[in-house]
Motif scaffolding. Structure first.
Motif, PDB file in Angstrom:
ATOM      1  N   HIS A   1      11.123  -5.810  -0.026  1.00  0.00           N
ATOM      2  CA  HIS A   1      10.490  -5.564   1.273  1.00  0.00           C
ATOM      3  C   HIS A   1       9.325  -6.529   1.495  1.00  0.00           C
ATOM      4  O   HIS A   1       8.557  -6.811   0.575  1.00  0.00           O
ATOM      5  N   LYS A   2       9.208  -6.996   2.730  1.00  0.00           N
ATOM      6  CA  LYS A   2       8.068  -7.853   3.094  1.00  0.00           C
ATOM      7  C   LYS A   2       7.210  -7.171   4.149  1.00  0.00           C
ATOM      8  O   LYS A   2       6.327  -7.796   4.728  1.00  0.00           O
ATOM      9  N   ASN A   3       7.474  -5.885   4.381  1.00  0.00           N
ATOM     10  CA  ASN A   3       6.743  -5.172   5.436  1.00  0.00           C
ATOM     11  C   ASN A   3       5.555  -4.429   4.845  1.00  0.00           C
ATOM     12  O   ASN A   3       5.684  -3.708   3.852  1.00  0.00           O
ATOM     13  N   VAL A   4       4.401  -4.576   5.468  1.00  0.00           N
ATOM     14  CA  VAL A   4       3.158  -3.987   4.955  1.00  0.00           C
ATOM     15  C   VAL A   4       3.209  -2.462   4.945  1.00  0.00           C
ATOM     16  O   VAL A   4       2.604  -1.817   4.075  1.00  0.00           O
ATOM     17  N   VAL A   5       3.960  -1.861   5.878  1.00  0.00           N
ATOM     18  CA  VAL A   5       4.031  -0.395   5.946  1.00  0.00           C
ATOM     19  C   VAL A   5       4.665   0.166   4.672  1.00  0.00           C
ATOM     20  O   VAL A   5       4.207   1.169   4.114  1.00  0.00           O
ATOM     21  N   VAL A   6       5.722  -0.468   4.195  1.00  0.00           N
ATOM     22  CA  VAL A   6       6.406  -0.010   2.979  1.00  0.00           C
ATOM     23  C   VAL A   6       5.503  -0.166   1.763  1.00  0.00           C
ATOM     24  O   VAL A   6       5.368   0.748   0.936  1.00  0.00           O
ATOM     25  N   TRP A   7       4.872  -1.317   1.639  1.00  0.00           N
ATOM     26  CA  TRP A   7       3.974  -1.568   0.503  1.00  0.00           C
ATOM     27  C   TRP A   7       2.796  -0.588   0.509  1.00  0.00           C
ATOM     28  O   TRP A   7       2.402  -0.054  -0.533  1.00  0.00           O
ATOM     29  N   THR A   8       2.263  -0.336   1.690  1.00  0.00           N
ATOM     30  CA  THR A   8       1.111   0.576   1.794  1.00  0.00           C
ATOM     31  C   THR A   8       1.508   2.002   1.441  1.00  0.00           C
ATOM     32  O   THR A   8       0.731   2.745   0.836  1.00  0.00           O
ATOM     33  N   ALA A   9       2.735   2.394   1.800  1.00  0.00           N
ATOM     34  CA  ALA A   9       3.215   3.735   1.447  1.00  0.00           C
ATOM     35  C   ALA A   9       3.241   3.907  -0.073  1.00  0.00           C
ATOM     36  O   ALA A   9       2.822   4.953  -0.606  1.00  0.00           O
ATOM     37  N   LEU A  10       3.718   2.877  -0.791  1.00  0.00           N
ATOM     38  CA  LEU A  10       3.760   2.952  -2.260  1.00  0.00           C
ATOM     39  C   LEU A  10       2.352   2.938  -2.849  1.00  0.00           C
ATOM     40  O   LEU A  10       2.035   3.729  -3.753  1.00  0.00           O
TER      41      LEU A  10
END
Length: 596
Positions: free
Chosen positions: A186-195
């Motif tokens: 994933h390169k989307n900040v929303v996914v990274w921030t969720a983790l």
């Protein structure tokens, strides 16, 4: 044209154009309804909706969404029930709206009805449903919904993925969060921030900071939420240097002055023992909000900077930012830690007569502490007796702590009984009572309390102090010799002991709460955990640098006196955070003014 006027913020012109139209189709009506909803004119939007000659499904959906935006869930449900035709957007709006208003159980019931009706959920629907499962901690239903996302090919959608990560994290299944994340690059900040947030909420703060670091390596630029979560993990780890690194990243991305990031930086610096940088960061925030002011006022209170807290409160009022209950908790705490009895009474009286704020238990706990520390133990007792709500353990403990300070055994025993009525296993109450008896030399009563604790299976929390160096946490217990540098630590302590004697320091043996000979008491005091941590800091850091030590219990009076002198001997600032506040020791003085 109407849409353009609304986008430019000109509602009046949009309505003028609408009224002048010779014929209006359903799109014009719906656009105008959305405009009024956008500007908070929900009653006018309702009127237009009622006047529409014909309504399409988009108009119905617009009104449902509008009702939820303004908290009118029941009106939205009624309108949904009256809809002649419902599409997936109608159902999704209802599910999402109910969940956002805290009615997640109802949202999940509606989702089941939607599936039974034969409608195929979209990724937006799944995102809302998974969030509802997370809010009610429904692991089994969430697993079923996850399986359905895979069946319908929605599991790799960015928002569905982020919702699944958050869902598993909320349900304390953080390994499953990682599995969802790692299924696809994933390169989307929303996914990274969720983790990142998920690891933080599961107390895996080192892993959270690794996620933040990996985001940067993958060129995924963090947003405000990413910074808030990462800085929160720094607070929990008391990792000041890593917090500074994240601060530097915020500066590079131009987010330092953003209110969300700035507020988190204020809290991080404050909790990690650097109040000057916390106040400096506060000044840089562009548009300060109530959280900004509360963060810096509470921070100043924790560090014993009472005058700073009151000055900031004055500035807050001048900036026309209305205080709330948290503001007054900070102000009362500041008064408690700096002995401002009259100021504390004034703030408490103001809060008590406020129509917009409610006096809560934490305010009473602060006021009891203010009165008790100011020698008004009788007034504190009366305040507790006449509270409009039942006093909790924290309030009685504040009064018991005052009894220990003023050596009032009779009142202490009464207060302790009130605590035991609420919580018969409250170790803090037993320890405070035992320490009071010990300070008065009542060793028979000390033995009785210890027997009672043993009988009830209550363990006294051991005093622990720690220091963070190069990202590693070094923990010490009283008399601890387990550290690899133990020999050097004790050598430094012995050297400090000699220097202390040379300048006239005499141990206060009242704080050695054991029935032993004076020489043994002296040794016990000399090797308290905070002194071991300080000695380790002295031999492990650059000369002249600040030493920051954390302790889980209150610093004892003798250590407090000794550390003031140690700071002068080594010509360093020593910051110690105990269970109630920060102490800044420098040049033979403490920031608390010996009032703590």
């Amino acid at each position: 044209m109407i849409r353009g006027c609304l986008d430019c913020g000109d509602l009046s012109l949009a309505r003028k154009l609408f009224d002048e139209m010779p014929t209006r189709n359903v799109v014009c009506w719906t656009t105008m309804i959305n405009g009024y909803l956008q500007f908070g004119r929900i009653e006018v939007a309702e009127g237009l909706f009622s006047d529409m000659p014909t309504r399409d499904i988009a108009a119905w959906n617009a009104m449902i969404h509008g009702y939820f935006c303004y908290g009118r869930a029941d009106d939205a449900l009624k309108l949904f029930k009256d809809m002649p035709i419902k599409n997936v957007i109608s159902w999704t709006s209802l599910i999402s709206g109910l969940d956002q208003l805290g009615r997640s159980d109802e949202a999940l019931v509606l989702f089941r009805k939607m599936v039974r009706s034969g409608l195929k959920p979209t990724s937006t629907t799944f995102s809302s449903v998974i969030t509802a499962c997370a809010n009610v901690l429904s692991l089994q239903l969430g697993l079923q919904v996850h399986a359905l996302t895979v069946m319908l090919g929605c599991n790799f959608d960015v928002f569905t993925t982020a919702s699944l990560i958050s869902f598993y994290a909320n349900c304390k299944q953080i390994d499953s969060s990682w599995e969802v994340f790692s299924e696809k690059l994933h390169k989307n900040v929303v996914v990274w921030t969720a983790l990142l947030t998920g690891y933080g909420s599961n107390h895996k703060h080192e892993d959270a900071l690794k996620v933040f670091s990996n985001m940067m390596k993958m060129d995924v630029l963090p947003n405000q939420s990413s910074f808030t979560s990462a800085l929160n993990s720094c607070c929990e780890l008391e990792a000041l240097e890593r917090g500074r690194e994240i601060h530097a990243t915020a500066i590079k991305l131009g987010l330092e002055t953003d209110a969300f990031v700035g507020n988190s930086l204020v809290v991080m610096y404050s909790k990690c023992g650097n109040i000057k940088d916390a106040v400096g960061m506060f000044k840089k925030i562009g548009e300060k909000n109530i959280v900004s002011w509360n963060s810096v006022i509470v921070g100043c209170a924790q560090h014993g900077c009472g005058k700073w807290a009151l000055t900031l409160f004055t500035q807050m009022i001048r900036a026309q930012e209305g205080p709330d209950e948290i503001t007054f908790t900070g102000l009362l705490s500041a008064c408690s830690h700096t002995g401002m009895l009259q100021k504390g009474k004034h703030f408490f009286k103001y809060l008590s007569h406020s129509e917009s704020m409610e006096v809560k238990l934490e305010h009473y706990a602060c006021m009891v502490d203010i009165l008790s520390r100011g020698g008004k133990v009788g007034e504190a007792e009366e305040l507790v007796k006449h509270m409009p709500m039942k006093a909790n353990t924290s309030i009685w403990l504040a009064l018991l702590s005052a009894c220990r300070m003023h050596r009032d055994v009779e009142l202490a025993e009464k207060v302790a009984n009130n605590i035991f009525d609420l919580d018969s296993t409250c170790s803090a109450a037993y320890v405070l009572l035992s320490n009071l008896y010990a300070a008065r030399g009542q060793w028979t009563d000390v033995s009785r309390i210890r027997r009672e604790m043993k009988h009830r299976g209550i363990m006294k929390q051991p005093g622990r102090s720690w220091i963070i160096l190069k990202g590693l946490k070094h923990v010490f217990l009283s008399g601890d010799r387990s550290h690899p540098l133990s020999m050097a630590i004790y050598k430094k302590l012995d050297w400090l002991g000699e220097k202390l004697k040379e300048i006239g320091y005499v141990p206060d043996l009242r704080f050695a709460l054991h029935d032993v000979e004076d020489e043994q008491k002296d040794n016990i005091l000399s090797y308290h955990s905070e002194r071991l941590a300080i000695a380790f800091g002295l031999i492990s850091t650059v000369e002249g640098s600040t030493i920051r030590v954390m302790k889980n219990l209150r610093v004892c009076g003798d250590c407090h006196s000794a550390i003031k002198l140690i700071a002068k001997i080594v010509n360093r600032e020593i910051i110690v955070r105990d269970s109630s506040r920060f102490h800044h020791f420098r040049d033979g003085f403490c920031s608390c003014g010996d009032y703590w």
